[in-house]
Design a protein around this motif. Structure first.
Motif, mmCIF file in Angstrom:
data_model
loop_
_atom_site.group_PDB
_atom_site.id
_atom_site.type_symbol
_atom_site.label_atom_id
_atom_site.label_comp_id
_atom_site.label_asym_id
_atom_site.label_seq_id
_atom_site.Cartn_x
_atom_site.Cartn_y
_atom_site.Cartn_z
ATOM 1 N N ILE A 75 0.658 -1.374 -0.110
ATOM 2 C CA ILE A 75 0.377 -0.143 0.106
ATOM 3 C C ILE A 75 0.861 1.341 0.396
ATOM 4 N N ASN A 76 2.380 1.359 1.268
ATOM 5 C CA ASN A 76 2.233 2.837 0.779
ATOM 6 C C ASN A 76 3.539 3.043 -0.859
ATOM 7 N N THR A 77 4.091 1.604 -0.839
ATOM 8 C CA THR A 77 4.519 1.728 -2.351
ATOM 9 C C THR A 77 3.764 1.924 -3.436
ATOM 10 N N LEU A 78 2.355 1.458 -3.273
ATOM 11 C CA LEU A 78 1.732 2.010 -4.050
ATOM 12 C C LEU A 78 0.677 3.425 -4.124
ATOM 13 N N GLY A 79 1.158 4.118 -2.682
ATOM 14 C CA GLY A 79 0.668 5.637 -2.530
ATOM 15 C C GLY A 79 2.236 6.347 -2.814
ATOM 16 N N PHE A 80 2.808 5.538 -2.890
ATOM 17 C CA PHE A 80 3.562 7.266 -2.953
ATOM 18 C C PHE A 80 4.009 7.453 -4.907
ATOM 19 N N GLN A 81 4.659 5.885 -5.621
ATOM 20 C CA GLN A 81 3.609 6.388 -6.698
ATOM 21 C C GLN A 81 2.997 6.980 -6.997
ATOM 22 N N ILE A 125 13.187 10.205 1.454
ATOM 23 C CA ILE A 125 14.560 9.417 1.039
ATOM 24 C C ILE A 125 14.041 9.552 -0.562
ATOM 25 N N LYS A 126 15.263 10.451 -1.999
ATOM 26 C CA LYS A 126 14.414 11.013 -3.196
ATOM 27 C C LYS A 126 14.870 9.510 -3.832
ATOM 28 N N GLU A 127 15.899 8.918 -3.553
ATOM 29 C CA GLU A 127 16.284 7.427 -4.122
ATOM 30 C C GLU A 127 15.215 6.884 -3.977
ATOM 31 N N ASN A 128 14.376 6.615 -2.906
ATOM 32 C CA ASN A 128 13.619 5.107 -2.533
ATOM 33 C C ASN A 128 12.641 5.628 -1.921
ATOM 34 N N GLU A 129 11.596 5.995 -1.998
ATOM 35 C CA GLU A 129 10.781 6.284 -1.378
ATOM 36 C C GLU A 129 10.071 5.623 0.068
ATOM 37 N N THR A 130 10.222 4.787 -0.497
ATOM 38 C CA THR A 130 9.803 3.491 -0.059
ATOM 39 C C THR A 130 10.277 3.308 1.951
ATOM 40 N N ILE A 131 11.833 3.964 1.199
ATOM 41 C CA ILE A 131 12.663 3.699 2.290
ATOM 42 C C ILE A 131 12.302 4.332 3.830
ATOM 43 N N SER A 132 11.062 6.120 3.320
ATOM 44 C CA SER A 132 10.735 6.586 4.308
ATOM 45 C C SER A 132 9.705 5.938 5.535
ATOM 46 N N ALA A 133 8.634 5.128 4.395
ATOM 47 C CA ALA A 133 7.967 4.352 5.134
ATOM 48 C C ALA A 133 8.267 3.573 5.804
ATOM 49 N N LEU A 134 9.605 2.860 5.831
ATOM 50 C CA LEU A 134 10.225 1.445 6.470
ATOM 51 C C LEU A 134 9.491 1.234 7.811
ATOM 52 N N PRO A 135 9.874 1.966 9.139
ATOM 53 C CA PRO A 135 9.634 2.404 9.991
ATOM 54 C C PRO A 135 7.872 1.787 10.272
ATOM 55 N N PHE A 136 7.442 2.144 10.004
ATOM 56 C CA PHE A 136 5.912 2.318 9.509
ATOM 57 C C PHE A 136 5.568 0.698 9.426
ATOM 58 N N ASP A 137 6.249 0.229 7.860
ATOM 59 C CA ASP A 137 5.920 -1.010 7.031
ATOM 60 C C ASP A 137 6.175 -2.004 8.239
#
Length: 139
Positions: free
Chosen positions: A41-47, A57-69
């Motif tokens: 869900i977070n990957t889709l939401g970012f994309q 984190i511009k190179e990989n936005e999903t890293i920003s959500a990793l603590p939540f994931d």
């Protein structure tokens, strides 16, 4: 912000250890599925531009959500299942409480400008997405 992210990554695990001691089967079976759903869900939401987290984190936005994931979201799902299975709370009530709690936490993030919405996304859609994710994790 690093401390805020760290706390959202670490503090849920204090509760996770407590839950693991009480109901290890729930944590072992629900956590991986919930982490996968959260990541998807977070990957889709970012994309799709529905939301961004700060720091981004511009190179990989999903890293920003990793603590939540791998922290907050899967453990919230584990607690919802624990309440249903062991505390005999009505499943609908348990899932609603879970999604309302997560929405409240995200609203605080939005209020302090750590979460930004785009593409007509708002807190109401967030609440609905948390409810859908909670239901999906229980299937």
């Amino acid at each position: 912000m690093g401390n805020n992210i760290r706390s959202l990554d670490t503090y849920p695990w204090f509760f996770g250890i407590f839950l693991y001691k009480k109901a290890p089967n729930i944590v072992i079976s629900i956590f991986p599925v919930s982490a996968l759903i959260s990541s998807l869900i977070n990957t889709l939401g970012f994309q799709l531009g529905f939301w961004d987290l700060s720091p981004l984190i511009k190179e990989n936005e999903t890293i920003s959500a990793l603590p939540f994931d791998i922290g907050l979201f899967p453990l919230a799902a584990c607690f919802a299942i624990y309440w249903i299975e062991f505390k005999k709370i009505n499943p609908i009530l348990s899932l609603l409480l879970c999604s309302i709690s997560l929405t409240g936490i995200e609203y605080i993030g939005f209020f302090i400008k750590k979460v930004r919405y785009g593409n007509n996304r708002n807190i109401e859609w967030t609440s609905i997405s948390y409810l859908i994710a909670a239901i999906a994790a229980t299937l």
